[in-house]
Write a protein that holds these residues in place. Structure first.
Motif, PDB file in Angstrom:
ATOM      1  N   ALA A  73     -26.176 -44.729  64.439  1.00  0.00           N
ATOM      2  CA  ALA A  73     -27.071 -43.837  65.176  1.00  0.00           C
ATOM      3  C   ALA A  73     -27.003 -44.145  66.666  1.00  0.00           C
ATOM      4  O   ALA A  73     -28.000 -44.519  67.283  1.00  0.00           O
ATOM      5  N   PRO A  74     -25.822 -44.000  67.287  1.00  0.00           N
ATOM      6  CA  PRO A  74     -25.743 -44.237  68.727  1.00  0.00           C
ATOM      7  C   PRO A  74     -26.560 -43.193  69.485  1.00  0.00           C
ATOM      8  O   PRO A  74     -26.542 -42.013  69.156  1.00  0.00           O
ATOM      9  N   CYS A  75     -27.275 -43.653  70.500  1.00  0.00           N
ATOM     10  CA  CYS A  75     -28.111 -42.758  71.300  1.00  0.00           C
ATOM     11  C   CYS A  75     -27.390 -42.385  72.593  1.00  0.00           C
ATOM     12  O   CYS A  75     -26.480 -43.083  73.035  1.00  0.00           O
ATOM     13  N   THR A  76     -27.804 -41.290  73.185  1.00  0.00           N
ATOM     14  CA  THR A  76     -27.223 -40.829  74.443  1.00  0.00           C
ATOM     15  C   THR A  76     -28.238 -41.043  75.557  1.00  0.00           C
ATOM     16  O   THR A  76     -29.218 -40.294  75.665  1.00  0.00           O
ATOM     17  N   GLY A 109     -30.406 -32.792  61.614  1.00  0.00           N
ATOM     18  CA  GLY A 109     -30.543 -31.456  62.179  1.00  0.00           C
ATOM     19  C   GLY A 109     -30.589 -31.401  63.683  1.00  0.00           C
ATOM     20  O   GLY A 109     -30.792 -30.326  64.244  1.00  0.00           O
ATOM     21  N   GLY A 110     -30.384 -32.506  64.392  1.00  0.00           N
ATOM     22  CA  GLY A 110     -30.404 -32.426  65.843  1.00  0.00           C
ATOM     23  C   GLY A 110     -30.739 -33.745  66.501  1.00  0.00           C
ATOM     24  O   GLY A 110     -30.539 -34.818  65.935  1.00  0.00           O
ATOM     25  N   HIS A 111     -31.257 -33.642  67.734  1.00  0.00           N
ATOM     26  CA  HIS A 111     -31.609 -34.818  68.517  1.00  0.00           C
ATOM     27  C   HIS A 111     -33.060 -34.714  68.976  1.00  0.00           C
ATOM     28  O   HIS A 111     -33.571 -33.619  69.214  1.00  0.00           O
ATOM     29  N   GLY A 112     -33.699 -35.868  69.120  1.00  0.00           N
ATOM     30  CA  GLY A 112     -35.041 -35.942  69.690  1.00  0.00           C
ATOM     31  C   GLY A 112     -35.012 -36.787  70.944  1.00  0.00           C
ATOM     32  O   GLY A 112     -34.239 -37.744  71.038  1.00  0.00           O
ATOM     33  N   MET A 113     -35.831 -36.425  71.917  1.00  0.00           N
ATOM     34  CA  MET A 113     -35.893 -37.184  73.160  1.00  0.00           C
ATOM     35  C   MET A 113     -36.869 -38.347  72.998  1.00  0.00           C
ATOM     36  O   MET A 113     -38.074 -38.143  72.789  1.00  0.00           O
ATOM     37  N   GLY A 114     -36.359 -39.559  73.072  1.00  0.00           N
ATOM     38  CA  GLY A 114     -37.204 -40.742  72.954  1.00  0.00           C
ATOM     39  C   GLY A 114     -37.427 -41.400  74.303  1.00  0.00           C
ATOM     40  O   GLY A 114     -36.576 -41.304  75.199  1.00  0.00           O
ATOM     41  N   SER A 161     -37.910 -48.325  82.619  1.00  0.00           N
ATOM     42  CA  SER A 161     -38.192 -47.133  81.815  1.00  0.00           C
ATOM     43  C   SER A 161     -36.874 -46.488  81.380  1.00  0.00           C
ATOM     44  O   SER A 161     -35.906 -46.441  82.151  1.00  0.00           O
ATOM     45  N   VAL A 162     -36.852 -46.020  80.133  1.00  0.00           N
ATOM     46  CA  VAL A 162     -35.635 -45.484  79.529  1.00  0.00           C
ATOM     47  C   VAL A 162     -35.972 -44.238  78.741  1.00  0.00           C
ATOM     48  O   VAL A 162     -37.020 -44.158  78.092  1.00  0.00           O
ATOM     49  N   SER A 163     -35.107 -43.247  78.794  1.00  0.00           N
ATOM     50  CA  SER A 163     -35.188 -42.103  77.897  1.00  0.00           C
ATOM     51  C   SER A 163     -33.786 -41.809  77.383  1.00  0.00           C
ATOM     52  O   SER A 163     -32.788 -42.041  78.076  1.00  0.00           O
ATOM     53  N   ALA A 164     -33.696 -41.318  76.151  1.00  0.00           N
ATOM     54  CA  ALA A 164     -32.398 -41.070  75.538  1.00  0.00           C
ATOM     55  C   ALA A 164     -32.548 -40.046  74.426  1.00  0.00           C
ATOM     56  O   ALA A 164     -33.638 -39.865  73.860  1.00  0.00           O
ATOM     57  N   LEU A 165     -31.427 -39.357  74.125  1.00  0.00           N
ATOM     58  CA  LEU A 165     -31.377 -38.446  72.991  1.00  0.00           C
ATOM     59  C   LEU A 165     -31.076 -39.255  71.733  1.00  0.00           C
ATOM     60  O   LEU A 165     -30.084 -39.984  71.669  1.00  0.00           O
TER      61      LEU A 165
END
Length: 438
Positions: free
Chosen positions: A130-133, A175-180, A166-170
């Motif tokens: 589950a690599p994040c972007t 069914g898709g991606h969520g913004m964390g 602070s960090v944000s990533a997809l």
């Protein structure tokens, strides 16, 4: 650079308080093109003049002798036009306690911030299966110096430093991606919990992909510590208000809340407050009973309790000082996550929150969580709107976890909440007038 305390005190009339601060922030952004760095520096002073029971206020960015003198004169003129309210110049004869916060950051460079951000990005992109972007990766190094003095002879100075990441990533999900999103504040860059931040971000991203929405049904709610800390931060007004809570807003016996400005390793700690009063640890709620409250010099005079003061905060030198929390902590207990999950049964595991707001004695939010069946995740995540009161929220706590997570200066462990009590508070109208309108 602001003058030292002795220099300010020499220019301070008998009925005047001078509060000066300098602040420098270095922010590093990690992008696909590399690092972008920005630096911000601000400095200035605020003056309060106390005359005939009235107080006047003026702020200035000119820290030279003429600038301070003009601010003192302007504050004095303002005091002449203010209705007297029995105001009195704060005075504190106690010596300033030994307090060292942030010396370990003295040699931190932008390159060190870059290494920290690179480590977080690696933890996100190297996750198995589950690599994040990464979308934004930001590290802020802040340094602040505060000097306060007044005509009573008080002169105090304090320096602090902190890091905010602070960090944000997809986050990939079915069914898709969520913004964390995830963030961390600390006094020591070496304490950055890289893998914990990555785990929180993934959990938050998956919770935010909740597609269905339903009402709170009164089921138990297991609120994870990062969400609990954000909820507790919205309850700060509860500890400032002098009114005793009614029966419906009494805290649970499991709840003990402390405000401890002497916790030097936590961002927000300081040896004195915005009025120059020496700070001290206060127990605000002890096993469900309210035993203390936050206050200022005026409250201390009115009650005759010298410990009632010491909680004045200044968000910036241009702002009027106000009572607020310093380092607020909901004391943890000894229930591990597995035990809390079992106790939650067929409830809801709350892993995220959005739309969080508080005002007029109410707290509103949209909880993001996963339904549970016998303590195990069962089904897709859901959104549950919640409207309650800070008192009802603290009163619904049944069990607490073992580890405190901090959202800035506010910390809380995992919480098991009585959903039936929260649902009842959710249905209670704010006022009879609004009930008639609805």
């Amino acid at each position: 650079m602001i003058p030292d305390a002795a220099a300010l005190l020499a220019d301070c009339p008998d009925d005047v308080e001078i509060y000066a601060e300098s602040y420098r922030s270095e922010v590093l952004h990690l992008t696909d093109r590399g690092f972008d760095t920005t630096a911000t520096t601000t400095a200035g002073a605020a003056v309060r003049c106390f005359r005939r029971g009235a107080v006047g206020f003026c702020a200035t960015h000119d820290l030279g002798p003429t600038g301070i003198a003009r601010a003192v004169a302007a504050a004095a003129r303002a005091a002449e036009t203010v209705v007297p309210n029995d105001a009195e110049l704060p005075a504190d004869p106690r010596p300033t306690p030994d307090f060292v916060a942030g010396p370990r950051l003295a040699d931190v460079r932008p390159a060190d911030l870059g290494e920290a951000l690179t480590a977080v990005r690696t933890a996100l992109t190297d996750r198995r299966g589950a690599p994040c972007t990464p979308v934004t990766l930001t590290a802020e190094l802040g340094r602040r110096r505060t000097v306060i003095c007044n005509g009573t002879g008080l002169a105090r100075a304090f320096e602090e430093a902190y890091v905010h990441v602070s960090v944000s990533a997809l986050v990939p999900d079915e069914g898709g991606h969520g913004m964390g999103q995830a963030s961390w504040w600390g006094r020591d860059l070496a304490g950055l919990p890289v893998h914990d931040m990555a785990g929180q971000l993934v959990t938050d991203g998956r919770a935010r992909r909740a597609s269905s929405s339903r009402r709170l049904r009164g089921e138990p709610l297991l609120v994870t510590a990062p969400v609990a800390a954000r909820l507790l931060a919205q309850c700060a007004a509860l500890f400032v208000s002098p009114a005793d809570p009614g029966p419906a807003d009494r805290s649970s016996p499991a709840v003990t809340v402390e405000d401890d400005p002497t916790a030097v390793d936590v961002v927000g700690a300081a040896p004195f407050d915005g009025e120059g009063i020496v700070t001290a640890r206060k127990t605000l709620i002890d096993s469900g009973r309210r035993v203390g409250r936050l206050g200022d010099h005026h409250l201390s005079r009115r009650t005759g309790d010298p410990l009632a003061s010491g909680n004045v905060q200044r968000t910036a030198y241009t702002q009027w000082p106000a009572v607020g929390v310093s380092v607020l902590t909901l004391r943890p207990a000894d229930a591990p996550r597995d035990a809390l999950l079992k106790a939650a049964g067929d409830g809801l595991l709350v892993q995220g929150v959005r739309g969080l707001s508080a005002g007029e004695g109410r707290l509103s939010a949209e909880l993001l969580g996963v339904p549970l069946h016998q303590g195990e995740p069962a089904g897709p995540a859901v959104r549950v709107p919640l409207t309650t009161t800070p008192g009802a929220l603290l009163g619904s706590i049944e069990q607490l976890g073992t580890a405190v997570h901090r959202h800035g200066p506010v910390g809380a462990p995992d919480l098991l909440l009585d959903g039936a009590r929260l649902a009842a508070a959710h249905r209670r109208p704010i006022s009879s007038h609004q009930g008639e309108q609805s």
